[in-house]
Motif scaffolding. Structure first.
Motif: not given
Length: 559
Positions: A324-325, A327-332, A399-417
């Motif tokens: 879904n995300d 598809k939304t990014a491609i539509e944007e 996906d579970r990622c490490i950014i700036d030493g902090v573990q976080m899970v990707v919740d939503e992807m958009n074009i800008l954020t």
């Protein structure tokens, strides 16, 4: 509405064809002219303008059908063919309109142009406008091709294997949860999870999906099926119940174990019980490979099976959100590029029509420079974000990622954020242009075996024999827990500190990556507790060096 439009266009087509035939066969109509142009030529022009789009669509559909059936091209090629067919049909339609207009109204074809100045001006305006529309259709075709090229990396390359696995897993879940009295040969042999089966012409075409020769119709149906449905199970009424939570997934696993009739006293599900329901040796072998040691023993541990059903549910929900995300990014992106193409078409039309004088061009240029100064940084940020999302694309939803030493899970992807969930479920918004400049670790895309370490200190006077026994006990534990740990490990002495303790480290390898971080922490915790037990059994201790303590009498305490 679409059906009404098709019926209306068919009626127009039949009516104009009838009038065209009459103008060529009826004597009274043969020499009839409107504005010095024969009636049959007006009919041809009206036929091309009003019905040319439908005819070009039919032509493109036939070409696509022949390509798919006769050549059985791979799904990536058909993905482009289906995605571009509308743009190509519009391009062909406008080409026919321009060609007929030039042939009918130019010198040497049909009637000659009128000598009146207004007619000449009108002719030039229409011809140039049609040429601009044709150029615009070509630009639109290039834009559509670019968007489809980007979409391939998302829907085909990144998600096709996951979609195929998800649907196979749902097929297994549905078949195993179906009461035995409801089972029939058709239900066992056909993947009932594929409710899009009506868009696929035969079961052999379903099997060809593993050969990456799936048609684009089927691929789109796969994506729609995953995006618009949930994991489901069969019930007593031969219906489907959607699984909406982890607790329902656990209940589904218990239901399957009870339904397949495995021995309640046994901790395993036998291969024969699975084969009785799935009726496909290849499917059973593929399923056994999903569990550690099951392919060799022919048995699946019930607790592992329950965990697998829960994992299937979680993976299905994550995949749904990812699609879904994406598809939304491609539509944007498509909307952004469409706006740019429309502006370019308008500018080209104004230039061709001669409506843009040098003064207007200078004025527009100055305004563009001002806009570039005001929004240049925004445009650069947007461009960097698009490159990050569609080209770099270091993670997907879940996906579970490490950014700036902090573990976080990707919740939503958009074009800008991109929105992340931290360990405490705090939602954190990151601009994609900022993420493009940061190193990002991705546990989901990491290898299935990841390393870990446990550091500890023991007394420097611990004997070599006890250290050897410590290594033996650790090796025995890791071999006994082969589902959790790889047999490859190493116990090293890092250094001797203060001549009273040895810094040691145990380097081990998990059989999983750290996407499921809770599972990783639980396994490591059990390993540390086992090390504590080994230390106690072997009498391994650590003693501090003697500390100097000085005591001074200060007199009695005041009363």
């Amino acid at each position: 509405m679409k059906a009404i439009l098709i019926v209306f266009e068919l009626i127009l087509f039949v009516s104009i064809i009838g009038l065209l035939i009459s103008s060529l066969t009826v004597n009274k109509l043969k020499n009839h002219a409107i504005w010095d142009l024969e009636l049959w030529k007006w009919c041809v022009l009206a036929l091309v303008i009003l019905c040319g789009r439908v005819a070009s669509q039919w032509f493109i559909n036939i070409i696509v059908f022949l390509i798919e059936k006769n050549f059985l091209l791979k799904h990536l090629v058909l993905y482009f063919v289906y995605g571009l067919r509308t743009s190509i049909s519009v391009f062909i339609w406008l080409t026919l309109v321009l060609l007929v207009w030039i042939l009918l109204f130019d010198h040497g074809y049909g009637v000659k142009r009128s000598s009146r100045a207004t007619s000449k001006i009108l002719h030039h305006i229409i011809t140039r406008t049609l040429a601009c529309f044709l150029a615009g259709a070509a630009l639109w075709l290039v834009k559509t091709f670019s968007v489809k090229l980007i979409g391939v990396s998302f829907q085909c390359k990144r998600f096709f294997d996951r979609i195929h696995d998800s649907i196979f897993h749902q097929h297994v879940v549905q078949v195993l949860s179906t009461p035995k009295k409801k089972m029939d040969k058709k239900f066992r042999n056909i993947n009932t999870a594929m409710q899009f089966i009506f868009t696929i012409r035969d079961v052999k075409k379903v099997k060809r999906m593993t050969e990456e020769k799936i048609s684009t119709c089927s691929l789109k149906a796969l994506i729609r099926f995953i995006s618009g449905s949930k994991l489901s199970m069969s019930n007593e009424l031969d219906d489907q119940d959607d699984i909406k939570s982890v607790s329902e997934a656990k209940h589904l696993a218990d239901k399957i174990i009870a339904n397949i009739g495995s021995d309640p006293q046994s901790e395993f599900i036998e291969k024969d019980r699975l084969l009785e329901f799935l009726q496909n040796e290849r499917h059973v072998k593929y399923m056994l490979k999903l569990f550690v040691g099951a392919a060799r023993s022919g048995k699946i541990n019930k607790s592992d099976f329950k965990k697998w059903v829960i994992k299937v549910y979680k993976d299905r929900e994550t995949l749904k959100r990812s699609l879904n995300d994406a598809k939304t990014a491609i539509e944007e992106l498509n909307r952004i590029l469409s706006a740019i193409v429309i502006v370019v078409i308008i500018i080209v039309w104004l230039l061709v029509m001669g409506l843009l004088t040098y003064k207007i061009i200078a004025l527009v240029t100055s305004q563009l420079v001002l806009l570039a100064f005001m929004f240049g940084n925004t445009a650069r940020t947007c461009f960097e974000a698009i490159i990050f999302v569609f080209v770099t694309h270091p993670f997907d939803v879940g996906d579970r990622c490490i950014i700036d030493g902090v573990q976080m899970v990707v919740d939503e992807m958009n074009i800008l954020t991109t929105i992340f969930l931290r360990y405490d479920n705090e939602r954190i918004y990151y601009p994609n242009s900022v993420l493009a400049t940061k190193p990002i670790g991705n546990f989901f895309r990491s290898p299935p075996e990841m390393g870990d370490s446990v550091e500890f200190a023991i007394d420097v006077f611990t004997s070599i024999e006890i250290i050897a026994e410590l290594k033996s006990r650790i090796k025995h534990y890791l071999e006994r827990k082969h589902k959790h740990w790889s047999k490859d490990h190493i116990l090293v002495v890092k250094e001797i500190e203060n001549v009273n303790k040895m810094e040691m480290a145990l380097y081990v390898t998990h059989t999983i990556n750290f996407q499921d971080y809770a599972k990783k922490v639980k396994r490591r915790s059990k390993l540390v507790l086992e090390l504590k037990k080994i230390f106690e059994d072997l009498g391994i201790r650590y003693y501090l060096l003697p500390q100097e303590v000085r005591i001074r009498y200060t007199g009695p305490l005041p009363s």
